[in-house]
Structures are given as C-alpha cells and as structure tokens.
Design a protein around this motif. Structure first.
Motif, short mmCIF file in Angstrom:
data_model
loop_
_atom_site.label_atom_id
_atom_site.label_comp_id
_atom_site.label_asym_id
_atom_site.label_seq_id
_atom_site.Cartn_x
_atom_site.Cartn_y
_atom_site.Cartn_z
N VAL A 395 0.87 -1.17 0.00
CA VAL A 395 0.00 0.00 0.00
C VAL A 395 0.91 1.22 0.00
O VAL A 395 1.79 1.34 0.85
CB VAL A 395 -0.92 0.02 1.24
CG1 VAL A 395 -1.82 1.25 1.22
CG2 VAL A 395 -1.75 -1.25 1.31
N THR A 396 0.72 2.12 -0.96
CA THR A 396 1.59 3.29 -1.04
C THR A 396 0.79 4.56 -0.84
O THR A 396 -0.39 4.64 -1.18
CB THR A 396 2.32 3.36 -2.39
OG1 THR A 396 1.37 3.52 -3.45
CG2 THR A 396 3.13 2.09 -2.64
N LEU A 397 1.45 5.57 -0.27
CA LEU A 397 0.83 6.86 -0.01
C LEU A 397 1.89 7.94 -0.05
O LEU A 397 3.08 7.65 -0.17
CB LEU A 397 0.11 6.85 1.35
CG LEU A 397 0.94 6.82 2.65
CD1 LEU A 397 0.06 7.13 3.85
CD2 LEU A 397 1.63 5.49 2.87
N GLY A 398 1.46 9.20 0.02
CA GLY A 398 2.40 10.32 0.05
C GLY A 398 2.91 10.68 -1.33
O GLY A 398 2.47 10.16 -2.35
N VAL A 433 -4.26 1.85 6.21
CA VAL A 433 -4.37 0.72 7.14
C VAL A 433 -5.55 -0.17 6.75
O VAL A 433 -5.45 -1.41 6.77
CB VAL A 433 -4.51 1.22 8.59
CG1 VAL A 433 -4.84 0.07 9.54
CG2 VAL A 433 -3.23 1.92 9.03
N ARG A 434 -6.67 0.43 6.36
CA ARG A 434 -7.82 -0.37 5.93
C ARG A 434 -7.47 -1.19 4.68
O ARG A 434 -7.85 -2.37 4.56
CB ARG A 434 -9.02 0.54 5.66
CG ARG A 434 -9.69 1.07 6.91
CD ARG A 434 -11.03 1.71 6.60
NE ARG A 434 -10.88 2.99 5.92
CZ ARG A 434 -10.85 4.17 6.52
NH1 ARG A 434 -10.95 4.24 7.85
NH2 ARG A 434 -10.71 5.29 5.82
N GLU A 435 -6.74 -0.57 3.76
CA GLU A 435 -6.33 -1.28 2.55
C GLU A 435 -5.38 -2.43 2.89
O GLU A 435 -5.48 -3.52 2.33
CB GLU A 435 -5.65 -0.31 1.58
CG GLU A 435 -6.62 0.57 0.82
CD GLU A 435 -7.48 -0.25 -0.11
OE1 GLU A 435 -6.96 -0.81 -1.10
OE2 GLU A 435 -8.70 -0.36 0.16
N ALA A 436 -4.45 -2.19 3.81
CA ALA A 436 -3.52 -3.24 4.21
C ALA A 436 -4.26 -4.41 4.86
O ALA A 436 -3.95 -5.58 4.59
CB ALA A 436 -2.48 -2.68 5.16
N LYS A 437 -5.23 -4.11 5.69
CA LYS A 437 -6.03 -5.16 6.32
C LYS A 437 -6.78 -5.97 5.27
O LYS A 437 -6.87 -7.20 5.35
CB LYS A 437 -7.02 -4.54 7.31
CG LYS A 437 -7.90 -5.57 8.02
CD LYS A 437 -8.94 -4.90 8.89
CE LYS A 437 -9.86 -5.95 9.54
NZ LYS A 437 -10.93 -5.32 10.34
N ARG A 438 -7.31 -5.30 4.25
CA ARG A 438 -8.04 -5.98 3.18
C ARG A 438 -7.13 -6.93 2.40
O ARG A 438 -7.54 -8.02 2.00
CB ARG A 438 -8.64 -4.94 2.23
CG ARG A 438 -9.41 -5.52 1.06
CD ARG A 438 -9.97 -4.44 0.16
NE ARG A 438 -8.92 -3.68 -0.52
CZ ARG A 438 -8.30 -4.09 -1.63
NH1 ARG A 438 -8.58 -5.26 -2.17
NH2 ARG A 438 -7.37 -3.32 -2.19
N LEU A 439 -5.87 -6.52 2.21
CA LEU A 439 -4.93 -7.32 1.42
C LEU A 439 -4.28 -8.44 2.22
O LEU A 439 -3.73 -9.38 1.64
CB LEU A 439 -3.84 -6.40 0.86
CG LEU A 439 -4.30 -5.36 -0.17
CD1 LEU A 439 -3.20 -4.34 -0.42
CD2 LEU A 439 -4.71 -6.03 -1.47
N ALA A 440 -4.32 -8.35 3.55
CA ALA A 440 -3.65 -9.32 4.41
C ALA A 440 -4.58 -10.50 4.72
O ALA A 440 -5.80 -10.40 4.67
CB ALA A 440 -3.19 -8.66 5.70
N GLU A 441 -3.95 -11.61 5.08
CA GLU A 441 -4.67 -12.81 5.50
C GLU A 441 -4.12 -13.25 6.85
O GLU A 441 -3.06 -12.77 7.30
CB GLU A 441 -4.48 -13.93 4.48
CG GLU A 441 -5.04 -13.60 3.10
CD GLU A 441 -4.72 -14.66 2.08
OE1 GLU A 441 -5.66 -15.12 1.42
OE2 GLU A 441 -3.52 -15.01 1.96
N ILE A 442 -4.83 -14.15 7.50
CA ILE A 442 -4.37 -14.67 8.80
C ILE A 442 -2.95 -15.22 8.66
O ILE A 442 -2.64 -15.96 7.73
CB ILE A 442 -5.33 -15.76 9.31
CG1 ILE A 442 -6.69 -15.13 9.66
CG2 ILE A 442 -4.75 -16.47 10.53
CD1 ILE A 442 -7.75 -16.15 10.04
N GLY A 443 -2.08 -14.81 9.58
CA GLY A 443 -0.68 -15.23 9.56
C GLY A 443 0.25 -14.22 8.91
O GLY A 443 1.47 -14.37 9.00
#
Length: 477
Positions: A395-398, A433-443
């Motif tokens: 996830v990129t920003l700035g 952070v919401r985008e990172a959560k969406r892209l992540a999986e358990i572990g």
C-alpha cells in the motif's frame, strides 16, 4: 569555539527555537552572553519565545532580519536541521563567524565522559540499549541528544561519575569543531539526507567527524561489515573496537560466533554473540535469538551497544540481562499486537530504503508493506529484491506513492494499492491501514515502514507513527 564563559558580553545568535536551540540559548545567557534567538516561524507558533524573553533573551520570530548577522557577532549556534545554504548561515560563514551546533557547546561544558553514537540507521535503539547497560552496571548514564535530555542541559547536569550517552545525527556532527567523545561509535552508512548534504561525500565526512578529534586514549567502535567504516580504519586515532555480524574477528571486538551451534550451520538468530578481549580470550554474551527485539540488524545494534558498554567498563557477563529484557523503542519495529490473526508493526522511523530493507529482513512470514512519503529524489530500486521475496502486497501513499508502486509492479508484486491524498493526512493513513487489512490474511504481517521522510504529510515520523497506531487500534474496535 571557546568555552561558553568566554562569550560573556559578546553577541551570540541562536537560530531555531527547537529543544536544542532553547537549551543552547539558556546556557549561553547564563554565562553572560548577549543572546538573540531567531526563528522564521511566526510568534504564535513559537511558545518557547515567552519563556526565553522572561530570562532577558532577545527573540525575533517570523523571518530572518537582514541585520541579524553582523560583523560583531561572535558565534552562531544553529538548529541542526537548518541548511548551510540558509541566508543567515551563509552570511555568517562569509563574514568568518563560527557556526556550530549545540553538540559543540555542550562538549565544552561536560565534566563527564561522552559516548557518541551515530549511523544512518539504528542510532536510537543502540543509544537506548547502551544507556540500559550502563544503568544496570551502576555507571549513572544520562541519555541525551536526539533522544532524552537536550545535550546542553545534560552536560550541565552531569558529574564526573556520570556518562553522557548521546545519539548524534550527521546534521549535528557537521557543526562540530573540537567535539571528541571518549567512546565514538559509527553503526553504518547508507545513502540518505542528500537533500541536506548535497552529496554522499559531505554526508559521510559529517558522520566521520565523530572520530576526528579522538586521541589514542579514546575508543573508536566501527561496523566491520560496512565498507565505508572499514575504509576509515587508517585514519582513526582512537583504539579500534569493531563489531561484526558476518565475520569471526581475530582482533579484539564483538561478533556473532559462527561456531554455534556445534552441529552444523546456524541460522543468524541462533548464533552466539561473543566478545574477544585484547588477550584473545572469548567471552560468551548472549544467543542472538534471546535478544529482546527481532531482526539480524538488531543483532548488529546489540553488538555495537555491547562494544560501547565494554569500553566504558561494563563486564561482558553483565550484558545478557539488558540485552534480553530490552523491548525496543517506539516507532522502530514496534510490535502493536495481533488483530484478526494479522500482526501489525510500526516502523515509522524508517525514513530511507535501507531502513525499510533491514526491517523487512526481520520477518519470515508474508508482509503487507505500507510505504511512501516525502519525495527526496530516490528511485527506490534497491527495494526491488525484497519486494520479490518478502512482500505479499503493498500500500503506497504520500508524494512517492506512484514511484514506489511502480517499483513494486516491476518487482512482480501483484497486489498494489495506491492511496490518494485526502484533505486530512490522518484520514489518508487510516485508509492505508484499511487497505492493508483488506490485502492481508491470517498469519501475515502489516508493516508501516515508509522508506521516506514524513514531512509531505506529517510534522514528524513520530506523528506519523502515532497516527498509524491509532488507526490500527481503530480497526480492532
């Protein structure tokens, strides 16, 4: 410069109302100097001005007057972050007026020996670790400089039986003249702050100033694995005490013993950190896996801290406790816990690519990286190998959001989210952070490690890290 007492009744200009400037101004005023403090920020953004004026110090806010620097000014003390191209600094240098940072002032005041620690990455962690080690050994450290107490305040407080443990930036060191720490440590050198220094040559020479005034009675601690540090060896006048993650040292120093364990090749974190003394005897300190914070680069920081503590007189046998109990420093690979089976880490202090690379090396599990910030002209290509092996999604920003996303795409990262700027930077970070959560999986691990400075969106990396932590907490509520 001379001792501050020599500036009684002489004109002194202090540039910048940050902590170091306020401390330097109070110190020089106490020694009788005629102090003028100047900051380009407007008065309403400078609450420190009233405190200084109550002491009788002249304060000018809102810009740099043309007559601020005159030929009768004896000394200019600058905030480290003010570039030498700034008009007041340029004029002072043109007139032959000495320009120093607070570090130089404090050095003349301290009756305590100084441990100075610098490097592109790891300074705060190592400095804090050294302070803990000396505290555990009863050596009365005062941790100061970029962290802890302003250096002038600490120098005035210190007694002969204290140790000043000081984190030092290249900005601070560039403005020194006679500064000579009893123990000087250079952790590593990476390409960074070139917008300030203008070239790697100026940056590296500024870092190397930590050693320039040492004598054979002092100690010079260097990273034996860093090519630039090794190149300094012929020029060092202090006793050389190296540390190495990669090499079994045959001379006195701290290293990771390749002989552990005995049944074959060891993982980096299963190696044993040892100290070889001047007589060649090897003293076991701690297994790398037992350190309080993860990552091979933190093993290097631990070795540097051990070397500094040993040079200050701490027994190697006393180091295991502080090494294993240390939980790290805020915004530096700071563990934020698990939410929904996903681990979150705040590494907001990673303001260059090398810092992000070292953070990524600490993880074996897949990483969703949040990166981006102030564009200083870097191309971020050095992140590509880690993107190919460590990063599951990004996830990129700035300002650098498109640039870093482009590198990730060329590296083969398939899941890339570019967060467009919102009116409130905190909202932008929350969306990341919401985008990172969406892209992540358990572990998986979500890691904020921007590889960029924060100033395009935030006042500091601390603010960026604090808002990241708030955003992580909000997704778990």
């Amino acid at each position: 410069m001379e001792h501050p007492k020599e500036y009684a009744n002489r004109e002194i200009v202090v540039l910048g109302l940050a902590r170091s400037g306020v401390s330097a101004a109070k110190t020089m005023h106490a020694f009788g100097a005629k102090v003028t403090v100047n900051d380009r920020k407007p008065r309403e953004e400078s609450p420190e001005a009233s405190v200084l004026e109550e002491l009788g110090i002249n304060v000018i806010c809102g810009g740099h007057p043309d007559d601020l620097i005159r030929s009768d000014v004896a000394l200019v003390i600058k905030n480290p972050g003010i570039p030498y191209s700034a008009p007041p600094i340029a004029k002072a240098l043109e007139l032959g007026i000495e320009v120093v940072t607070e570090v130089e002032v404090a050095y003349h005041l301290s009756s305590a020996p100084i441990i100075g620690i610098t490097g592109s990455n790891g300074k705060t962690t190592t400095t804090t670790w050294v302070g803990n080690m000396l505290e555990g050994a009863g050596l009365k450290p005062i941790v100061a400089g970029n962290i802890g107490t302003p250096l002038c305040d600490a120098a005035l407080e210190a007694k002969d039986d204290n140790w000043l443990v000081v984190e030092l930036s290249s900005f601070q060191l560039k403005g020194t003249q006679t500064f000579a720490p009893r123990i000087a440590c250079l952790l590593n050198v990476a390409e960074t702050h070139l917008d300030y220094h203008g070239s790697m040559e100026d940056y590296t020479s500024s870092k190397a100033r930590i050693f320039v005034n040492q004598t054979p009675e002092d100690t010079s601690i260097i990273n034996w694995d860093d090519p630039f540090c090794r190149e300094l060896v012929p020029y060092l006048k202090g006793k050389i005490l190296p540390f190495s993650v990669n090499e079994e040292l045959k001379l006195e120093g701290v290293y990771a013993s390749p002989s552990y364990p005995a049944d074959g090749e060891a993982d980096d974190m299963e190696r044993l950190i040892v100290y070889r003394d001047a007589a060649g005897e090897v003293h076991e300190i701690i297994r790398a896996s037992e350190l309080g914070i993860p990552g091979a680069y933190n093993a290097a920081n631990a070795m540097a801290a051990c070397a500094a503590a040993i040079a200050a007189g701490v027994s190697p046998a006393a180091l295991k406790g502080p090494l294993s109990s240390f939980g790290g420093v805020e915004h530096r690979l700071e563990a934020l816990g698990e939410h929904g089976g996903i681990l979150y880490y705040n590494n907001s202090k990673a303001t260059n690519s090398k810092a992000t690379l070292t953070a990524l090396s600490a993880f074996d599990q897949p990483v969703v990286l949040i990166a981006g910030g102030l564009d200083r002209g870097s191309d971020y290509e050095e992140l590509m190998p880690a993107m190919q092996t460590k990063i599951k999604a990004i996830v990129t920003l700035g300002e650098t959001r498109e640039k870093i996303a482009g590198v990730a795409g060329r590296a083969g990262v398939e899941r890339i989210s570019v967060v467009e700027p919102m009116e409130d930077p905190a909202d932008t970070l929350r969306q990341a952070v919401r985008e990172a959560k969406r892209l992540a999986e358990i572990g998986d691990t979500v890691l904020l490690s921007p590889a960029c400075a924060s100033w395009d969106m935030f006042a500091s990396f601390e603010e960026r890290g604090r808002l990241f932590k708030e955003a992580v907490r909000s997704i778990s509520e």
